[in-house]
Motif scaffolding. Sequence first.
Motif, PDB file in Angstrom:
ATOM      1  N   GLY A  41      -8.840  -2.230   3.907  1.00 14.11           N
ATOM      2  CA  GLY A  41      -7.490  -1.781   4.220  1.00 14.11           C
ATOM      3  C   GLY A  41      -6.957  -2.433   5.476  1.00 14.11           C
ATOM      4  O   GLY A  41      -7.705  -3.006   6.274  1.00 14.11           O
ATOM      5  N   SER A  68      -8.506   2.253   2.032  1.00 16.18           N
ATOM      6  CA  SER A  68      -7.496   3.024   2.760  1.00 16.18           C
ATOM      7  C   SER A  68      -6.974   2.199   3.917  1.00 16.18           C
ATOM      8  O   SER A  68      -7.701   1.386   4.493  1.00 16.18           O
ATOM      9  CB  SER A  68      -8.114   4.313   3.317  1.00 16.18           C
ATOM     10  N   THR A  97       0.853  -1.184   0.000  1.00 14.97           N
ATOM     11  CA  THR A  97       0.000   0.000   0.000  1.00 14.97           C
ATOM     12  C   THR A  97       0.890   1.236   0.000  1.00 14.97           C
ATOM     13  O   THR A  97       2.101   1.157   0.203  1.00 14.97           O
ATOM     14  CB  THR A  97      -0.912   0.034   1.242  1.00 14.97           C
ATOM     15  N   SER A 121     -10.456  11.558   4.092  1.00 16.16           N
ATOM     16  CA  SER A 121      -9.150  11.738   4.729  1.00 16.16           C
ATOM     17  C   SER A 121      -8.898  13.187   5.152  1.00 16.16           C
ATOM     18  O   SER A 121      -9.298  14.139   4.479  1.00 16.16           O
ATOM     19  CB  SER A 121      -8.050  11.291   3.766  1.00 16.16           C
ATOM     20  N   LYS A 142      -7.183   8.909   8.266  1.00 16.27           N
ATOM     21  CA  LYS A 142      -8.144   8.633   7.193  1.00 16.27           C
ATOM     22  C   LYS A 142      -9.585   8.940   7.585  1.00 16.27           C
ATOM     23  O   LYS A 142     -10.476   8.917   6.747  1.00 16.27           O
ATOM     24  CB  LYS A 142      -8.019   7.178   6.751  1.00 16.27           C
ATOM     25  N   GLU A 186      -3.497  14.369   2.698  1.00 11.53           N
ATOM     26  CA  GLU A 186      -2.862  13.408   1.804  1.00 11.53           C
ATOM     27  C   GLU A 186      -1.711  14.082   1.062  1.00 11.53           C
ATOM     28  O   GLU A 186      -1.627  15.313   1.000  1.00 11.53           O
ATOM     29  CB  GLU A 186      -3.864  12.881   0.763  1.00 11.53           C
ATOM     30  N   PHE A 204     -14.027   9.016   0.540  1.00  6.21           N
ATOM     31  CA  PHE A 204     -12.633   9.212   0.953  1.00  6.21           C
ATOM     32  C   PHE A 204     -12.557  10.471   1.814  1.00  6.21           C
ATOM     33  O   PHE A 204     -12.268  11.562   1.323  1.00  6.21           O
ATOM     34  CB  PHE A 204     -11.728   9.334  -0.276  1.00  6.21           C
ATOM     35  N   PRO A 257      -6.701   6.387  -3.803  1.00  9.70           N
ATOM     36  CA  PRO A 257      -8.011   5.746  -3.936  1.00  9.70           C
ATOM     37  C   PRO A 257      -9.042   6.600  -4.676  1.00  9.70           C
ATOM     38  O   PRO A 257      -9.992   6.056  -5.245  1.00  9.70           O
ATOM     39  CB  PRO A 257      -8.432   5.501  -2.481  1.00  9.70           C
TER      40      PRO A 257
END
Length: 457
Positions: free
Chosen positions: A306, A272, A50, A354, A278, A357, A352, A362
């Motif tokens: 994940g 993730s 990952t 998060s 996240k 980042e 997503f 993703p």
Amino acid sequence: MVLASHPKSNRREPLQEVPPTPMKPPVPDCRIWIEIDDFMRMFDWSLTPTGIGRVQMELIPALLDRHGDRIRLFRLGHSAGDVRTVSHREVRALVARMRALRGDTPAKRARIRVAQALRAARRTVGRWASAAAPGGHARQFATDIRPGDLVVNFGASWENPHYAAALGALKQQHGFRFVLFVHDILPVSHPGLVSPVHAPNFARWLTAMMPLCDAILTPSRATRVILEDWLAEHGMAIPAIRPVRYGDGLVAPRRDAGIAPVCEAPYVLFVSTIEIRKNHLALVRIWKRLIEAHGRDAVPALVFAGKLGWQIADLLRELEATGRLDGKIRVVENLSDAQIQAAYDACLFTVFPSLCEGWGLPVSESLAHGKYCIASDATSIPEAGGRFCDYFPPTDEDEAYRLIERALFEPGFIEKREAVIHREFAPVPWTQTADQIVAFFGELDGRTAKASLQAAQ
């Protein structure tokens, strides 16, 4: 227009509508040496790479495919004398073996672990042989490398506490230029969202590595801005920094109808590592609200795909206390490339949320599979999703709830968004990323980037 910022900077930079910088053709005589020690060690322990490992697994083979005649591979250990060249064939074989993993069964995991143990044992024997005849690999490297060649690292070299010292000594000996791919600097820009041990180690590594860099690559303009601000804040010189977009999607095996689905019921997918950064817990709260508002049967499952990571005690307690919202939340780990591909194909859409980042793989992977994504607008994520996603501030759960509720219950909404993605989204292949990197190397034109900047001033 979407703008990016980060907590320690007032700078905001457009993330859309920025034309690509024209690139000169590469210098044909310049060799490109890729240092891959952490990448090779990944195959000794990881079943499903990952993050940075995933990026290297896509990017390095693409570079070999497109520019293999110019590329050399080597590993750097704890000193300038601990250098080992690596063949293209060895790397291709390891990548092919990992990609061929079709599913995750106990028997298959056991076979892979045995193979990894044997490979690690062979490496140990090789080190003993090198210790008995020191300098052989280093002499071979010294014979092959030439002044002005480019050395690049795409990996997580902070795992080696001696890396900067070893690289600096090697650079002084051979006169090569060094380019570092900085995927993000989240351990120093957002230290509360990473492992407490990792943050100070990363800060020491970054401080030691920056003076060695003749140029830097980043995956996003947002990451470039954050890095430039950090360098300025610490009084360090800013070398040439070029954002180069990651490729989209996985180079996965052909779709296999025999792969078991990650969830039998309709589901929304979140791919993730499961860690505090996240923001999984926000989705748990949103799903609880959806069930309260619309009833359990009307709300699809939420799949977390994940590995379990760090600082997630609150999340795990909530999942246990609620029985994973009475089974509405599924957690699946260690999916193969083929299983991830199947999970994207079968989902309703992706989310997503998060908090930060360096890119947002993703998000772009979701679009590459033709799937609409609802994502946070933090840092680089809008660069990954562009106009094909809808965004919310990662701490605004009401806005996230509104977007997810609309996607679930507004008739025809998902179909309309997917139609736009299928019609207008153009996935970026990893070979294009490889070409852009090599073209940037060509812009250095036989000089160090630092010398070029000084001449320009």
